[in-house]
Design a protein around this motif. Structure first.
Motif, PDB file in Angstrom:
ATOM      1  N   GLY A 183      -4.757  14.146   8.831  1.00  0.00           N
ATOM      2  CA  GLY A 183      -3.688  14.726   8.026  1.00  0.00           C
ATOM      3  C   GLY A 183      -2.297  14.487   8.531  1.00  0.00           C
ATOM      4  O   GLY A 183      -1.340  14.475   7.773  1.00  0.00           O
ATOM      5  N   THR A 223      -8.174  10.117  12.546  1.00  0.00           N
ATOM      6  CA  THR A 223      -8.476   9.352  11.333  1.00  0.00           C
ATOM      7  C   THR A 223      -7.273   9.308  10.408  1.00  0.00           C
ATOM      8  O   THR A 223      -6.809  10.341   9.932  1.00  0.00           O
ATOM      9  N   TRP A 246      -5.830   8.245   6.833  1.00  0.00           N
ATOM     10  CA  TRP A 246      -6.206   7.869   5.462  1.00  0.00           C
ATOM     11  C   TRP A 246      -5.459   8.765   4.484  1.00  0.00           C
ATOM     12  O   TRP A 246      -4.603   9.555   4.903  1.00  0.00           O
ATOM     13  N   THR A 268      -5.515  10.596   0.133  1.00  0.00           N
ATOM     14  CA  THR A 268      -6.253  10.889  -1.103  1.00  0.00           C
ATOM     15  C   THR A 268      -6.603   9.579  -1.812  1.00  0.00           C
ATOM     16  O   THR A 268      -7.725   9.389  -2.295  1.00  0.00           O
TER      17      THR A 268
HETATM   18  C1  WTA Z   1      -0.702  11.651   6.511  1.00  0.00           C
HETATM   19  C2  WTA Z   1      -5.262  13.397   3.790  1.00  0.00           C
HETATM   20  C3  WTA Z   1      -0.830  10.473  10.801  1.00  0.00           C
HETATM   21  C4  WTA Z   1      -0.044  10.373   6.013  1.00  0.00           C
HETATM   22  C5  WTA Z   1      -6.506  12.674   4.261  1.00  0.00           C
HETATM   23  C6  WTA Z   1      -0.759  10.126   4.701  1.00  0.00           C
HETATM   24  C7  WTA Z   1      -1.706  11.042   8.743  1.00  0.00           C
HETATM   25  C8  WTA Z   1      -0.970  11.521   4.192  1.00  0.00           C
HETATM   26  C9  WTA Z   1      -3.026  10.966   9.269  1.00  0.00           C
HETATM   27  C10 WTA Z   1      -2.134  11.624   3.250  1.00  0.00           C
HETATM   28  C11 WTA Z   1      -3.178  10.632  10.661  1.00  0.00           C
HETATM   29  C12 WTA Z   1      -3.132  11.484   7.167  1.00  0.00           C
HETATM   30  N1  WTA Z   1      -2.054  10.388  11.365  1.00  0.00           N
HETATM   31  N2  WTA Z   1      -0.633  10.800   9.505  1.00  0.00           N
HETATM   32  N3  WTA Z   1      -4.371  10.573  11.253  1.00  0.00           N
HETATM   33  N4  WTA Z   1      -3.877  11.252   8.254  1.00  0.00           N
HETATM   34  N5  WTA Z   1      -1.820  11.383   7.431  1.00  0.00           N
HETATM   35  O1  WTA Z   1      -3.451  12.450   0.657  1.00  0.00           O
HETATM   36  O2  WTA Z   1       1.328  10.614   5.792  1.00  0.00           O
HETATM   37  O3  WTA Z   1      -3.546  14.759   1.702  1.00  0.00           O
HETATM   38  O4  WTA Z   1      -0.032   9.337   3.796  1.00  0.00           O
HETATM   39  O5  WTA Z   1      -4.839  12.837   2.614  1.00  0.00           O
HETATM   40  O6  WTA Z   1      -1.186  12.320   5.362  1.00  0.00           O
HETATM   41  O7  WTA Z   1      -2.363  12.959   2.860  1.00  0.00           O
HETATM   42  P1  WTA Z   1      -3.539  13.309   1.879  1.00  0.00           P
END
Ligand code: WTA
Length: 653
Positions: free
Chosen positions: A385, A410, A412, A414
């Protein structure tokens, strides 16, 4: 303090039995994907998916960036997650549910099969839900939420889960955008041993004109709720006489599986569309590779099913691989910050997956709690996240993981459906705060947006994915144009538009990738994505607001907090402002939900704008941090406003 450069090598004993055992295996896999991309994915899809009819075509890029995977293939995702395990795992726990008050249910794969089939029959018979219909799920973290998802998948309906913390207005927007005909909800559930309610929010969201014909209510806390005759039905009643056999709909590989709304830099949230085969394939593969879950393991992800992490890594991924997944209704700091560790001990959890914001809170509230429990079952720890900061990493590694568990950071989104950049626990030497390397098959690259070339070591570039991958977003629901402009219009490599995540990133000397944060107006509050435009739109609903600009500000626990600069139409002084804060907070609660409440609200006399009227958010971000603006502001329409705003912010903090 751990230095960024410190490297943690995989544990040898763990690596011996890991699914990917060393970096040679990793590079072999990645090179085989580079040499024969379709061969790599075609083989994986043949091996991992129980096809009803085999696919004839691996990847169709003829209409890129709209892509199709596994053309001609037919499957059913619910069968992939349940039926195919019955022969060998019918008595294995599929879901271990722990309620807020400590009530536990163990649901075997055979139980799950029956629950899901009954649910599917209910939706078909009593609610007339057909293949392709959209079903909104607005549910607490209870097993019925997972049954509802899988029941939709079984009959080919497209679910769209709305996080239970969203308000009635946010729910209404999503219902309307998806043109959903059914809402599945619950009366409410329990939080900190007290009932809380969801059904009244649904009632409000459905007031006036709505595409929704029927509402299914799971009775969880049995509190009194209003009932609209002919619209609302009790799940607990209707489910009683349903057959536990329901034939699975034969779905095309590219039939939509679900929509999940997420924030972008502009406008309303986007309905991210994921399709069947590619999504479930990657959900399963990443479970096996990144968490290295073994047959007897118990895996727990603390996310909510309202977010993509809950979709892929509580429900679809673990069940597709036949694992045991823990589902938790409650709050991880209740009754105290030892709750998750008590649960790890109790259920002998082997893989634990959470967000850095949760780790920071657990660390702060219960630094010594992990030591009170037997956490020896833990093998792999994960984060998701946002980037994880060194103190949180160190505590997680030493106190929770006993120094022996690899932490998989991790990266990634949505839109990516599953992990993109992450360590492999048996292979990758880990550096704290670093997502390390793209997973095998994923062509994730940090590119210089100006040239489309790989960024130099130490230079911030754009985090891109240069080839389509099976679990990628297929479309923004009902808006092809927005799909292209949101993801395929910023970066070109070799003349071809490539997927841009919206994140900045950097290579180090080992080719490892560190995510540096969003490059757009999306902020990350406690690991939740929030569009500043959405928060601004909510605040603008207040009749006394003339202008507003929202930016993110570093926050010690949440990662980022929300900072709003507001210009009132009529400002009668301080007493008035206190009242306005209350009014605006209420509007935000109603329009979006508590998760979007501002950490700071400052009333200013104007905003820094260019002569063409564009608000200079960069400057507002600097002021919010309490830093001095050193940039050239002479191009602003009124450069003196910067000092005025800065002194107002200072006086408020
Ligand atoms: C951020 C959540 C740094 C990033 C799974 C991305 C992260 C957004 C990481 C997606 C990580 C997610 N290190 N930043 N390990 N994982 N992000 O769509 O900015 O809620 O674009 O998905 O969270 O957030 P989403």
């Amino acid at each position: 303090m751990i230095e960024k450069k410190q490297v943690f090598k995989p544990n040898k004993e763990f690596a011996k039995v890991a699914n990917i055992k060393n970096m040679c295996e990793y590079y072999e896999l990645q090179e085989s994907a580079m040499e024969d991309y379709e061969g790599f994915w075609g083989d994986a899809a043949k091996e991992k998916i129980d096809w009803i009819e085999p696919f004839t075509d691996v990847l169709d890029e003829s209409k890129a960036p709209f892509v199709k995977w596994f053309g001609g293939g037919k499957l059913n995702v619910a069968q992939q997650c349940i039926d195919r395990h019955l022969e060998t795992r019918k008595n294995k726990a599929a879901i271990i549910f722990e309620g807020d008050r400590g009530d536990i249910q163990t649901i075997t794969y055979l139980d799950l099969y029956k629950h899901v089939n009954r649910f599917a029959n209910l939706l078909k018979e009593d609610f007339d839900v057909k293949r392709g219909d959209r079903v909104i799920i607005y549910m607490p973290m209870i097993p019925e939420a997972a049954y509802a998802m899988l029941a939709c998948a079984r009959i080919g309906a497209i679910h769209s889960i709305v996080f239970g913390g969203f308000s009635s207005e946010a729910l209404r927007d999503r219902i309307e955008d998806a043109e959903a005909k059914v809402v599945i909800t619950a009366d409410g559930a329990y939080r900190k041993e007290r009932p809380y309610m969801l059904k009244p929010v649904v009632d409000e969201a459905l007031e006036g004109k709505t595409p929704v014909k029927k509402v299914l209510v799971v009775e969880r806390n049995n509190e009194d709720v209003a009932w609209v005759a002919g619209r609302d039905y009790s799940y607990n009643e209707l489910i009683k006489d349903k057959s536990s056999v329901c034939e699975a709909e034969v779905m095309d590989a590219e039939d939509p599986l679900f929509l999940l709304y997420t924030s972008g830099s502009t406008g309303k949230p986007k309905g991210v569309q994921h399709n069947s085969a590619g999504y479930i394939l990657w959900a399963q593969m990443t479970m096996e590779w990144v968490f290295d879950v073994k047959e007897n393991d118990t895996y727990w992800c603390t996310a909510d099913i309202g977010w993509i992490t809950g979709h892929t890594y509580i429900v679809y991924g673990p069940l597709a691989m036949g694992a045991t997944t823990v589902m938790f209704e409650g709050v991880i700091t209740f009754p105290d910050a030892g709750r998750p560790w008590a649960m790890v001990e109790d259920h002998r959890v082997n893989q634990f997956y959470t967000a850095p914001t949760a780790i920071r809170v657990l660390h702060k509230m219960g630094e010594d709690e992990p030591a009170k429990y037997d956490l020896s079952s833990l093998k792999v720890l994960g984060t998701v996240g946002e980037p994880i900061d060194p103190p949180a990493w160190k505590w997680y590694h030493e106190e929770v993981g006993g120094g022996r568990c690899p932490i998989v950071d991790t990266y990634w989104q949505t839109e990516t459906g599953g992990h993109m950049v992450s360590p492999l626990p048996g292979a990758t030497p880990i550096k704290p705060g670093c997502a390390t390397l793209p997973l095998p098959g994923i062509m994730a690259e940090v590119l210089d947006p100006a040239t489309g070339e790989k960024s130099e070591v130490g230079e911030t570039g754009y985090m891109c994915v240069t080839r389509p991958w099976p679990a990628q977003i297929r479309n923004v629901w009902g808006d092809e144009e927005r799909y292209i402009t949101s993801y395929y219009s910023d970066v070109k490599k070799d003349g071809r538009a490539v997927y841009f995540t919206g994140d900045g990133a950097m290579y180090d000397e080992d080719g490892y990738i560190t995510i540096t944060g969003r490059t757009d107006d999306v902020i990350n509050v406690s690991g939740h994505r929030m569009g500043t435009a959405e928060v601004e739109a909510a605040i603008k609903k207040h009749s006394n607001v003339a202008e507003v600009a929202v930016v993110g500000k570093p926050h010690p626990l949440k990662g980022e907090g929300i900072f709003a600069y507001i210009v009132l139409k009529e400002d009668e002084g301080l007493a008035d402002e206190v009242e306005e804060v209350r009014t605006i907070n209420n509007i935000i609660k109603k329009e979006i939900g508590n998760i979007a409440l501002c950490d700071d609200m400052v009333f200013v006399s104007g905003l820094p704008k260019t002569r063409s009227g564009k608000i200079m958010r960069r400057i507002l971000r600097i002021i919010a941090k309490g830093e001095v603006v050193t940039q050239d502001i002479s191009t602003l329409e009124d450069p003196s406003i910067v000092a005025t705003i800065a002194s107002k912010v200072q006086s408020c903090s």
